[in-house]
Design an enzyme around this catalytic site. Structure first.
Site, PDB file in Angstrom:
ATOM      1  N   GLY A  42       0.792  -1.231   0.000  1.00 29.11           N
ATOM      2  CA  GLY A  42       0.000   0.000   0.000  1.00 29.11           C
ATOM      3  C   GLY A  42       0.819   1.273   0.000  1.00 29.11           C
ATOM      4  O   GLY A  42       0.480   2.242  -0.671  1.00 29.11           O
ATOM      5  N   ASP A  98       0.940   4.194   4.042  1.00 29.71           N
ATOM      6  CA  ASP A  98      -0.310   4.657   3.451  1.00 29.71           C
ATOM      7  C   ASP A  98      -1.302   5.085   4.538  1.00 29.71           C
ATOM      8  O   ASP A  98      -1.905   6.141   4.464  1.00 29.71           O
ATOM      9  CB  ASP A  98      -0.929   3.574   2.552  1.00 29.71           C
ATOM     10  CG  ASP A  98      -0.936   2.180   3.183  1.00 29.71           C
ATOM     11  OD1 ASP A  98      -0.476   2.030   4.334  1.00 29.71           O
ATOM     12  OD2 ASP A  98      -1.398   1.241   2.523  1.00 29.71           O
ATOM     13  N   ASP A 101      -3.688   2.772  11.366  1.00 27.55           N
ATOM     14  CA  ASP A 101      -5.023   2.504  11.916  1.00 27.55           C
ATOM     15  C   ASP A 101      -4.866   2.310  13.428  1.00 27.55           C
ATOM     16  O   ASP A 101      -4.756   3.287  14.164  1.00 27.55           O
ATOM     17  CB  ASP A 101      -5.552   1.258  11.192  1.00 27.55           C
ATOM     18  CG  ASP A 101      -6.992   0.926  11.512  1.00 27.55           C
ATOM     19  OD1 ASP A 101      -7.770   1.846  11.775  1.00 27.55           O
ATOM     20  OD2 ASP A 101      -7.347  -0.261  11.490  1.00 27.55           O
ATOM     21  N   LYS A 129      -5.755   7.359  10.863  1.00 24.24           N
ATOM     22  CA  LYS A 129      -7.051   7.090  11.502  1.00 24.24           C
ATOM     23  C   LYS A 129      -6.841   7.191  13.003  1.00 24.24           C
ATOM     24  O   LYS A 129      -6.881   6.189  13.729  1.00 24.24           O
ATOM     25  CB  LYS A 129      -7.513   5.667  11.159  1.00 24.24           C
ATOM     26  CG  LYS A 129      -8.339   5.527   9.905  1.00 24.24           C
ATOM     27  CD  LYS A 129      -8.953   4.127   9.848  1.00 24.24           C
ATOM     28  CE  LYS A 129      -9.440   3.800   8.452  1.00 24.24           C
ATOM     29  NZ  LYS A 129      -9.891   2.381   8.357  1.00 24.24           N
ATOM     30  N   PHE A 150     -13.669   2.558   6.192  1.00 22.63           N
ATOM     31  CA  PHE A 150     -12.739   1.782   5.377  1.00 22.63           C
ATOM     32  C   PHE A 150     -12.504   2.532   4.080  1.00 22.63           C
ATOM     33  O   PHE A 150     -13.436   3.013   3.441  1.00 22.63           O
ATOM     34  CB  PHE A 150     -13.299   0.378   5.100  1.00 22.63           C
ATOM     35  CG  PHE A 150     -12.256  -0.543   4.534  1.00 22.63           C
ATOM     36  CD1 PHE A 150     -11.313  -1.132   5.369  1.00 22.63           C
ATOM     37  CD2 PHE A 150     -12.190  -0.796   3.169  1.00 22.63           C
ATOM     38  CE1 PHE A 150     -10.323  -1.964   4.854  1.00 22.63           C
ATOM     39  CE2 PHE A 150     -11.208  -1.631   2.648  1.00 22.63           C
ATOM     40  CZ  PHE A 150     -10.274  -2.212   3.497  1.00 22.63           C
ATOM     41  N   VAL A 151     -11.244   2.689   3.718  1.00 24.23           N
ATOM     42  CA  VAL A 151     -10.909   3.453   2.524  1.00 24.23           C
ATOM     43  C   VAL A 151     -10.143   2.580   1.522  1.00 24.23           C
ATOM     44  O   VAL A 151      -9.437   1.655   1.919  1.00 24.23           O
ATOM     45  CB  VAL A 151     -10.081   4.712   2.871  1.00 24.23           C
ATOM     46  CG1 VAL A 151     -10.933   5.732   3.603  1.00 24.23           C
ATOM     47  CG2 VAL A 151      -8.847   4.368   3.701  1.00 24.23           C
ATOM     48  N   ASP A 157      -6.181  -1.183  -0.692  1.00 21.51           N
ATOM     49  CA  ASP A 157      -6.971  -2.187  -1.397  1.00 21.51           C
ATOM     50  C   ASP A 157      -8.185  -2.671  -0.623  1.00 21.51           C
ATOM     51  O   ASP A 157      -8.256  -2.577   0.601  1.00 21.51           O
ATOM     52  CB  ASP A 157      -6.104  -3.409  -1.716  1.00 21.51           C
ATOM     53  CG  ASP A 157      -5.784  -4.221  -0.442  1.00 21.51           C
ATOM     54  OD1 ASP A 157      -5.257  -3.624   0.511  1.00 21.51           O
ATOM     55  OD2 ASP A 157      -6.090  -5.418  -0.414  1.00 21.51           O
ATOM     56  N   ARG A 163      -6.275  -0.684  -5.813  1.00 22.42           N
ATOM     57  CA  ARG A 163      -5.080   0.077  -5.431  1.00 22.42           C
ATOM     58  C   ARG A 163      -4.787   1.166  -6.460  1.00 22.42           C
ATOM     59  O   ARG A 163      -4.154   2.159  -6.154  1.00 22.42           O
ATOM     60  CB  ARG A 163      -3.857  -0.850  -5.333  1.00 22.42           C
ATOM     61  CG  ARG A 163      -3.906  -1.844  -4.172  1.00 22.42           C
ATOM     62  CD  ARG A 163      -2.544  -2.514  -4.025  1.00 22.42           C
ATOM     63  NE  ARG A 163      -2.578  -3.702  -3.191  1.00 22.42           N
ATOM     64  CZ  ARG A 163      -2.462  -3.705  -1.863  1.00 22.42           C
ATOM     65  NH1 ARG A 163      -2.328  -2.574  -1.216  1.00 22.42           N
ATOM     66  NH2 ARG A 163      -2.481  -4.845  -1.186  1.00 22.42           N
TER      67      ARG A 163
HETATM   68  P1  IMP Z   1      -2.691  -1.090  11.995  1.00 18.97           P
HETATM   69  O1  IMP Z   1      -2.313   0.354  12.124  1.00 18.97           O
HETATM   70  O2  IMP Z   1      -1.689  -2.012  12.602  1.00 18.97           O
HETATM   71  O3  IMP Z   1      -4.070  -1.343  12.519  1.00 18.97           O
HETATM   72  O4  IMP Z   1      -2.728  -1.532  10.481  1.00 18.97           O
HETATM   73  C1  IMP Z   1      -2.545  -0.667   9.441  1.00 18.97           C
HETATM   74  C2  IMP Z   1      -2.637  -1.440   8.140  1.00 18.97           C
HETATM   75  O5  IMP Z   1      -3.961  -2.000   7.967  1.00 18.97           O
HETATM   76  C3  IMP Z   1      -2.418  -0.516   6.980  1.00 18.97           C
HETATM   77  O6  IMP Z   1      -1.060  -0.455   6.606  1.00 18.97           O
HETATM   78  C4  IMP Z   1      -3.299  -1.108   5.916  1.00 18.97           C
HETATM   79  O7  IMP Z   1      -2.606  -2.105   5.198  1.00 18.97           O
HETATM   80  C5  IMP Z   1      -4.436  -1.756   6.667  1.00 18.97           C
HETATM   81  N1  IMP Z   1      -5.613  -0.861   6.739  1.00 18.97           N
HETATM   82  C6  IMP Z   1      -6.069  -0.204   7.827  1.00 18.97           C
HETATM   83  N2  IMP Z   1      -7.161   0.528   7.550  1.00 18.97           N
HETATM   84  C7  IMP Z   1      -7.402   0.332   6.223  1.00 18.97           C
HETATM   85  C8  IMP Z   1      -8.425   0.847   5.323  1.00 18.97           C
HETATM   86  O8  IMP Z   1      -9.330   1.619   5.664  1.00 18.97           O
HETATM   87  N3  IMP Z   1      -8.339   0.410   4.031  1.00 18.97           N
HETATM   88  C9  IMP Z   1      -7.361  -0.443   3.601  1.00 18.97           C
HETATM   89  N4  IMP Z   1      -6.401  -0.931   4.399  1.00 18.97           N
HETATM   90  C10 IMP Z   1      -6.421  -0.554   5.711  1.00 18.97           C
HETATM   91 MG    MG Z   2       0.188  -0.781   4.950  1.00 17.24          MG
END
Ligand code: IMP
Ligand code: MG
Length: 205
Positions: A42, A98, A101, A129, A150-151, A157, A163
């Protein structure tokens, strides 16, 4: 066109924000040569646009990781599928993401990178986020503070699709998209490209 998704950040707004980020990073790292690390897949689209806005002798490297999504006790732990090619010891590192979260993936990754004795590690994410954050994480550079939706698009993706959508879309009806994964193909159509290069006008502000 579609009630399944709508443009959240249009391509022109994204382009302008990345220009600003590039200018800020260029100023902050004056006289230095940071290594930009992108997490595949991503983050690669953002990296490609961002690093061309940085007027410094940057290096680029890639990492590929996979999350252990199932086991609760492995929270945020990741398996490194492809490691860096370069030694980051004594270097200024900028992790280019990218989206952040929960922050679990990135905080684990940051600890792995820190263990290799870089001079500094900072994070630059296009989307933050922040309301979803679990792991405390200092994010030095962010493109947009993203709502809890969700984006997809611009590298992000849905089941490995979309993508290559030039705008970032918010999925308003995830059930409809799951039932019909082709529901967003209209966002790839050429007629969304305005002659002056603007697109996603509604969300560009
Ligand atoms: P986290 O911060 O460990 O929860 O995970 C982040 C990863 O989850 C990102 O690098 C993305 O690959 C994926 N991700 C989180 N939110 C989204 C979304 O809204 N769309 C697509 N992928 C997401
Ligand atoms: Mg990622």
């Amino acid at each position: 066109m579609s009630e399944v998704a709508s443009v959240l950040y249009g391509r022109e707004g994204i382009r302008r924000r990345i220009e600003e980020l590039g200018r800020t990073i260029t100023g902050d790292y004056e006289g230095r040569a940071p290594v930009l690390i992108s997490v595949l897949l991503g983050g690669s689209v953002f990296l490609a646009d961002l690093f061309r806005e940085i007027r410094l002798p940057v290096a680029v490297d890639f990492m590929s990781i996979s999350r252990y999504d199932d086991a609760a006790e492995s929270l945020g732990r990741v398996r490194i599928l492809k490691d860096l090619d370069q030694d980051i010891g004594g270097r200024d590192v900028i992790v280019v993401e990218d989206i952040v979260d929960t922050g679990l993936t990135l905080s684990y990754l940051a600890s792995v990178l820190e263990s290799r004795a870089p001079t500094s590690v900072e994070v630059c994410t296009l989307l933050d986020k922040s309301v979803r954050r679990i792991a405390p994480l200092a994010i030095r550079y962010r493109g947009f503070d993203c709502p809890d939706v969700f984006v997809v698009g611009y590298g992000l993706d849905f089941k490995e699709r979309y993508r290559n959508v030039p705008d970032i879309l918010a999925i308003d009806d995830i059930a409809a998209l799951t039932a019909d994964p082709d529901a967003l193909l209209g966002f790839l159509a050429d007629d969304r490209r305005a002659p002056n290069g603007r697109g996603g006008l509604a969300a560009d502000g």
